[in-house]
Design an enzyme around this catalytic site. Structure first.
Site, PDB file in Angstrom:
ATOM      1  N   SER A  87     -12.928 -13.377   0.389  1.00  0.00           N
ATOM      2  CA  SER A  87     -11.561 -12.999   0.753  1.00  0.00           C
ATOM      3  C   SER A  87     -11.516 -11.690   1.539  1.00  0.00           C
ATOM      4  O   SER A  87     -10.426 -11.179   1.823  1.00  0.00           O
ATOM      5  CB  SER A  87     -10.727 -12.847  -0.516  1.00  0.00           C
ATOM      6  OG  SER A  87     -11.382 -11.962  -1.398  1.00  0.00           O
ATOM      7  N   THR A 189      -7.841  -9.598  -1.591  1.00  0.00           N
ATOM      8  CA  THR A 189      -7.862  -8.360  -0.819  1.00  0.00           C
ATOM      9  C   THR A 189      -8.407  -7.203  -1.645  1.00  0.00           C
ATOM     10  O   THR A 189      -8.110  -7.102  -2.832  1.00  0.00           O
ATOM     11  CB  THR A 189      -6.406  -8.002  -0.443  1.00  0.00           C
ATOM     12  OG1 THR A 189      -5.908  -9.028   0.399  1.00  0.00           O
ATOM     13  CG2 THR A 189      -6.289  -6.659   0.217  1.00  0.00           C
ATOM     14  N   THR A 207      -8.906  -7.232   4.243  1.00  0.00           N
ATOM     15  CA  THR A 207      -8.828  -8.617   3.777  1.00  0.00           C
ATOM     16  C   THR A 207      -9.114  -9.609   4.894  1.00  0.00           C
ATOM     17  O   THR A 207      -8.961  -9.279   6.081  1.00  0.00           O
ATOM     18  CB  THR A 207      -7.410  -8.908   3.234  1.00  0.00           C
ATOM     19  OG1 THR A 207      -7.393 -10.151   2.550  1.00  0.00           O
ATOM     20  CG2 THR A 207      -6.372  -8.953   4.338  1.00  0.00           C
ATOM     21  N   ARG A 217      -1.659 -15.773  11.852  1.00  0.00           N
ATOM     22  CA  ARG A 217      -0.889 -15.180  10.745  1.00  0.00           C
ATOM     23  C   ARG A 217      -1.476 -13.808  10.357  1.00  0.00           C
ATOM     24  O   ARG A 217      -2.677 -13.629  10.229  1.00  0.00           O
ATOM     25  CB  ARG A 217      -0.934 -16.123   9.555  1.00  0.00           C
ATOM     26  CG  ARG A 217      -0.164 -15.622   8.313  1.00  0.00           C
ATOM     27  CD  ARG A 217      -1.063 -14.921   7.343  1.00  0.00           C
ATOM     28  NE  ARG A 217      -0.399 -14.604   6.076  1.00  0.00           N
ATOM     29  CZ  ARG A 217      -0.920 -13.837   5.135  1.00  0.00           C
ATOM     30  NH1 ARG A 217      -2.110 -13.295   5.303  1.00  0.00           N
ATOM     31  NH2 ARG A 217      -0.265 -13.589   4.032  1.00  0.00           N
ATOM     32  N   VAL A 218      -0.578 -12.847  10.198  1.00  0.00           N
ATOM     33  CA  VAL A 218      -0.973 -11.522   9.711  1.00  0.00           C
ATOM     34  C   VAL A 218      -0.197 -11.271   8.425  1.00  0.00           C
ATOM     35  O   VAL A 218       1.004 -11.525   8.366  1.00  0.00           O
ATOM     36  CB  VAL A 218      -0.657 -10.429  10.764  1.00  0.00           C
ATOM     37  CG1 VAL A 218      -0.849  -9.043  10.183  1.00  0.00           C
ATOM     38  CG2 VAL A 218      -1.533 -10.618  12.005  1.00  0.00           C
ATOM     39  N   GLY A 219      -0.884 -10.787   7.411  1.00  0.00           N
ATOM     40  CA  GLY A 219      -0.217 -10.555   6.124  1.00  0.00           C
ATOM     41  C   GLY A 219       0.214  -9.112   5.946  1.00  0.00           C
ATOM     42  O   GLY A 219       0.454  -8.375   6.916  1.00  0.00           O
ATOM     43  N   ASP A 220       0.298  -8.707   4.701  1.00  0.00           N
ATOM     44  CA  ASP A 220       0.750  -7.352   4.369  1.00  0.00           C
ATOM     45  C   ASP A 220      -0.345  -6.300   4.527  1.00  0.00           C
ATOM     46  O   ASP A 220      -0.057  -5.115   4.740  1.00  0.00           O
ATOM     47  CB  ASP A 220       1.223  -7.317   2.906  1.00  0.00           C
ATOM     48  CG  ASP A 220       0.100  -7.721   1.940  1.00  0.00           C
ATOM     49  OD1 ASP A 220      -0.627  -8.691   2.250  1.00  0.00           O
ATOM     50  OD2 ASP A 220      -0.061  -7.080   0.889  1.00  0.00           O
ATOM     51  N   THR A 240      -1.941  -6.659  -3.515  1.00  0.00           N
ATOM     52  CA  THR A 240      -2.746  -7.854  -3.273  1.00  0.00           C
ATOM     53  C   THR A 240      -1.902  -9.071  -3.633  1.00  0.00           C
ATOM     54  O   THR A 240      -0.904  -8.960  -4.340  1.00  0.00           O
ATOM     55  CB  THR A 240      -4.044  -7.812  -4.117  1.00  0.00           C
ATOM     56  OG1 THR A 240      -4.819  -8.978  -3.817  1.00  0.00           O
ATOM     57  CG2 THR A 240      -3.764  -7.775  -5.608  1.00  0.00           C
ATOM     58  N   GLY A 241      -2.310 -10.214  -3.104  1.00  0.00           N
ATOM     59  CA  GLY A 241      -1.558 -11.436  -3.395  1.00  0.00           C
ATOM     60  C   GLY A 241      -0.817 -11.926  -2.167  1.00  0.00           C
ATOM     61  O   GLY A 241      -1.227 -11.649  -1.032  1.00  0.00           O
ATOM     62  N   GLY A 243       0.988 -12.046   0.769  1.00  0.00           N
ATOM     63  CA  GLY A 243       1.371 -10.975   1.678  1.00  0.00           C
ATOM     64  C   GLY A 243       2.810 -11.051   2.142  1.00  0.00           C
ATOM     65  O   GLY A 243       3.471 -10.023   2.327  1.00  0.00           O
TER      66      GLY A 243
HETATM   67  N1  ASP Z   1      -2.387  -9.917   0.591  1.00  0.00           N
HETATM   68  C1  ASP Z   1      -3.335 -10.704   1.338  1.00  0.00           C
HETATM   69  C2  ASP Z   1      -2.616 -11.414   2.444  1.00  0.00           C
HETATM   70  O1  ASP Z   1      -1.525 -11.895   2.226  1.00  0.00           O
HETATM   71  C3  ASP Z   1      -4.078 -11.708   0.560  1.00  0.00           C
HETATM   72  C4  ASP Z   1      -4.569 -11.351  -0.801  1.00  0.00           C
HETATM   73  O2  ASP Z   1      -4.444 -10.254  -1.293  1.00  0.00           O
HETATM   74  O3  ASP Z   1      -5.117 -12.230  -1.454  1.00  0.00           O
HETATM   75  O4  ASP Z   1      -3.161 -11.539   3.506  1.00  0.00           O
END
Ligand code: ASP
Length: 328
Positions: A87, A189, A207, A217-220, A240-241, A243
């Site tokens: 990840s 992450t 991450t 796609r871009v996350g948080d 984390t999690g 995004g």
């Molecule tokens: N927060 C990350 C994202 O959404 C993924 C993760 O933490 O598992 O890209």
């Protein structure tokens, strides 16, 4: 008589002095709840069990008297370079087109920050983010521009898709069903925060994002205030999690602002998780926060069972299970 007057004036001055002194101390405390708090640093805290090895690398730097900013970068480079961790960085699971695309950000004690998003073929996006922070007038570079910047500055292009990640992707292609995985093999992450011996705070977050995400796609994680945020007067937070849920609430900025207004790191993480659950259907996705304040106190909270974090404090590096919101 003169002596008596002197005595009365003297007492009055002393009382006034004491009154204003106490009032000033109270005012300072209400402006900054950390004034006078017991110090519990140096400290390193990071998300998930891959944080244990990352913490070790970060601790080595701060224990040797190094700066938090160097520690957080060195720390997260460990999982970035580990092909077993799917990840983050090298070995990260790809998007639905089979491409490994990476997001990272870093922030120092002076509020300087750097970030890269949608970066491909570079093993250590955190060091590119650091270079954006140190060497450019910008905060964020993305995609082909971020890659060009990295290559121009001596980073090497590498294949990041390992055989294991490729097999997992090919397996996923059989159904192509997109369903968020709540705790991805207990590795997601890495967000890492450190306070050095000087009391300065820095943070880093890196991450490969959600597996099988849409290409682009871009996350948080690369967004300052979403995946990670630091204010050297107050504290820092990492996320984390899912995004998208963190982005919608600018979660780590929120955690730090709650601490600024008097919340403990634990209470701030809890409130930020509840904000998500109040407005989004959090039943099927995970978000976890970890935070520290200026004194080195820490806290963490998440939506569902399963989030843990690595804590290096008082010369011990341990994995701690986070408390969670949804008990059933
Ligand atoms: N927060 C990350 C994202 O959404 C993924 C993760 O933490 O598992 O890209």
């Amino acid at each position: 008589m003169i002596n008596r007057r002197k005595f009365i004036l003297g007492t009055a001055f002393t009382s006034l002095f004491a009154y204003f002194g106490i009032t000033y101390a109270k005012a300072r405390k209400s402006l900054n709840p950390l004034v006078g708090a017991k110090k519990a640093f140096p400290i390193v805290i990071s998300t998930w069990n891959h944080g244990l090895a990352a913490n070790e690398a970060a601790w080595e730097i701060i224990n040797g008297g190094g700066k938090a900013i160097d520690a957080v970068e060195a720390g997260v480079r460990i999982p970035e370079g580990d092909p077993k961790i799917n990840s983050v960085g090298f070995g990260g699971y790809p998007d639905r087109d089979g491409k490994v695309t990476l997001d990272a950000c870093i922030m120092d004690e002076n509020g300087n920050c750097g970030s890269v998003s949608f970066l491909q073929n570079i093993k250590h996006p955190i060091s590119v983010a650091r270079m954006v922070m140190d060497e450019t007038p910008h905060v964020m570079l993305s995609g082909a521009g971020a890659l060009k910047f990295a290559l121009d500055n001596g980073f090497k292009e590498e294949v990041l898709l390992t055989e294991k990640a490729k097999r997992a992707w090919e397996n996923w292609l059989k159904t192509s069903k997109y369903a968020p995985i709540i705790n991805q093999e207990n590795h997601d992450t890495i967000g890492l925060l450190a306070i050095d011996k000087n009391g300065d705070i820095s943070g880093a977050c890196t991450t490969s994002g959600l597996s099988w995400k849409l290409h682009g796609r871009v996350g948080d994680s690369p967004i300052i205030g979403a995946g990670m945020y630091v204010d050297n007067d107050i504290g820092g937070a990492v996320a984390t999690g899912m995004g998208e849920a963190v982005l919608k609430t600018l979660g780590t900025f929120l955690v730090v602002e709650l601490m600024r207004n008097g919340s403990s790191p634990q209470a701030a993480c809890e409130e930020a998780v509840k904000r998500i659950a109040a407005k989004q259907n959090a039943k099927d996705f995970q978000v976890g926060y970890a935070a520290i304040n200026k004194s080195g106190n820490h806290g963490a909270y998440c939506i569902h069972k399963g989030f843990n974090y690595a804590l290096h404090q008082n010369y011990k590096n341990v994995l701690v299970d986070s408390n969670y919101l949804m008990k059933d």
